[in-house]
Write an enzyme that holds these catalytic residues in place. Structure first.
Site, PDB file in Angstrom:
ATOM      1  N   HIS A 125       0.866  -1.304  -0.049  1.00 40.67           N
ATOM      2  CA  HIS A 125      -0.080   0.136   0.101  1.00 40.67           C
ATOM      3  C   HIS A 125       0.871   1.233  -0.028  1.00 40.67           C
ATOM      4  CE1 HIS A 125      -2.537  -2.665   2.089  1.00 40.67           C
ATOM      5  NE2 HIS A 125      -3.451  -2.398   1.383  1.00 40.67           N
ATOM      6  N   MET A 153       3.822  -9.375  -2.055  1.00 38.78           N
ATOM      7  CA  MET A 153       3.414  -8.903  -0.552  1.00 38.78           C
ATOM      8  C   MET A 153       1.857  -8.937  -0.465  1.00 38.78           C
ATOM      9  SD  MET A 153       5.888  -5.972   0.665  1.00 38.78           S
ATOM     10  CE  MET A 153       7.533  -6.151   0.708  1.00 38.78           C
TER      11      MET A 153
END
Ligand code: PAF
Length: 287
Positions: free
Chosen positions: A36, A187
């Site tokens: 993110h 990830m």
């Protein structure tokens, strides 16, 4: 950095920020990780202000998925975002997003079907609906999404084109390359569900995908290469493979041959308590 939970203050704050230049939106469900933050860093390069939305969207969870167990850590997330130079966190309450009597659903046919859409009925309707609302709430010039969720990105791009949601910039929906661990594993917050042995085995996924892509690009039979990929995952410790498919990168139509179109290998497989997804580009003849 401001954190806002109601629509009226959001609108007035975004209007004020817009006087400085472009606004980039990074939609999230919180529980932020490096993936993110990479989206945020990329967004900062392209806009005067970055708005990050944090909303655990109930409409994209199906009945058998545990919405209540989804991690919520707003304070911790905001601390990370503040360090990244984010201007505004839009963290609406459930009632602000879906007020009493809410009845509208957005369904993007074609790209939503099959792959993760097959395993998670209604999931992409929920994603399209909330992202459409976020676009109308924030009115961003650009929005950033991870390529890790390739089908999600395709659904959002299709919806934005179909509903004229993008503002006058050609690249209003920006896909950001998947961030990987040193062993190649993409990830994901789901990696945290893995034991250390499963985590080591999970690296079979990107390895086996790369091997299959090498074979497909070299002209080997696609079905045979995908079969080998599935077998490698099972041998490598995965319990099952939900799908391993070669698709057109934009329309997500299944491909039987690798011609000149951009193609994508998409895989979902289960290991331990986690269902891991990944996707990689496959080069056709002219790419
Ligand atoms: O990718 C996610 O985190 C979510 O699906 C999104 C795009 C924020 C919509 O809820």
């Amino acid at each position: 950095m401001q954190t806002i939970a109601k629509l009226d203050p959001l609108r007035s704050t975004v209007t004020a920020l817009r006087t400085d230049g472009r606004i980039a939106l990074v939609p999230t469900m919180g529980a932020l990780h490096e993936g993110h933050l990479t989206l945020v860093r990329e967004a900062r390069k392209h806009a005067a202000h970055v708005v990050v939305s944090i909303f655990v969207n109930p409409r994209q969870f199906s009945a058998n998925e545990d919405l209540d167990a989804y991690p919520r850590q707003l304070e911790q997330d905001c601390a990370l975002l503040e360090k990244e130079g984010v201007s505004l966190v839009w963290a609406p309450t459930g009632a602000a997003m879906y007020p009493q009597g809410y009845a509208t659903n957005i369904s993007v046919s074609g790209v939503s079907e099959g792959l993760c859409g097959g395993d998670r009925p209604g999931h992409f309707d929920g994603v399209a609906t909330v992202v459409c609302k976020l676009f109308h709430q924030v009115l961003p010039d650009l929005a950033f999404f991870g390529e890790k969720d390739w089908q999600q990105l395709a659904v959002i791009r299709r919806m934005a084109r179909d509903l004229d949601l993008t503002r006058p910039f050609a690249d209003a929906i920006v896909g950001v390359q998947t961030v990987r661990e040193p062993d190649g594993l993409a990830m994901s917050s789901r990696n945290a569900y893995l034991s250390s042995q499963e985590r080591a085995q999970a690296a079979t996924l990107p390895r086996a995908m790369k091997a299959a892509i090498g074979e497909i690009e070299a002209g080997k039979d696609i079905a045979a290469s995908l079969g080998t990929l599935e077998q490698s995952l099972i041998t490598g410790g995965f319990a099952s493979v939900d799908y391993a498919e070669l698709r057109d990168a934009d329309t997500l139509a299944p491909l039987q041959t690798l011609d000149s179109q951009p193609a994508r290998l998409l895989v979902a497989a289960r290991i331990g308590k986690a269902r891991l997804i990944d996707n990689m580009r496959v080069c056709g003849k002219n790419h």
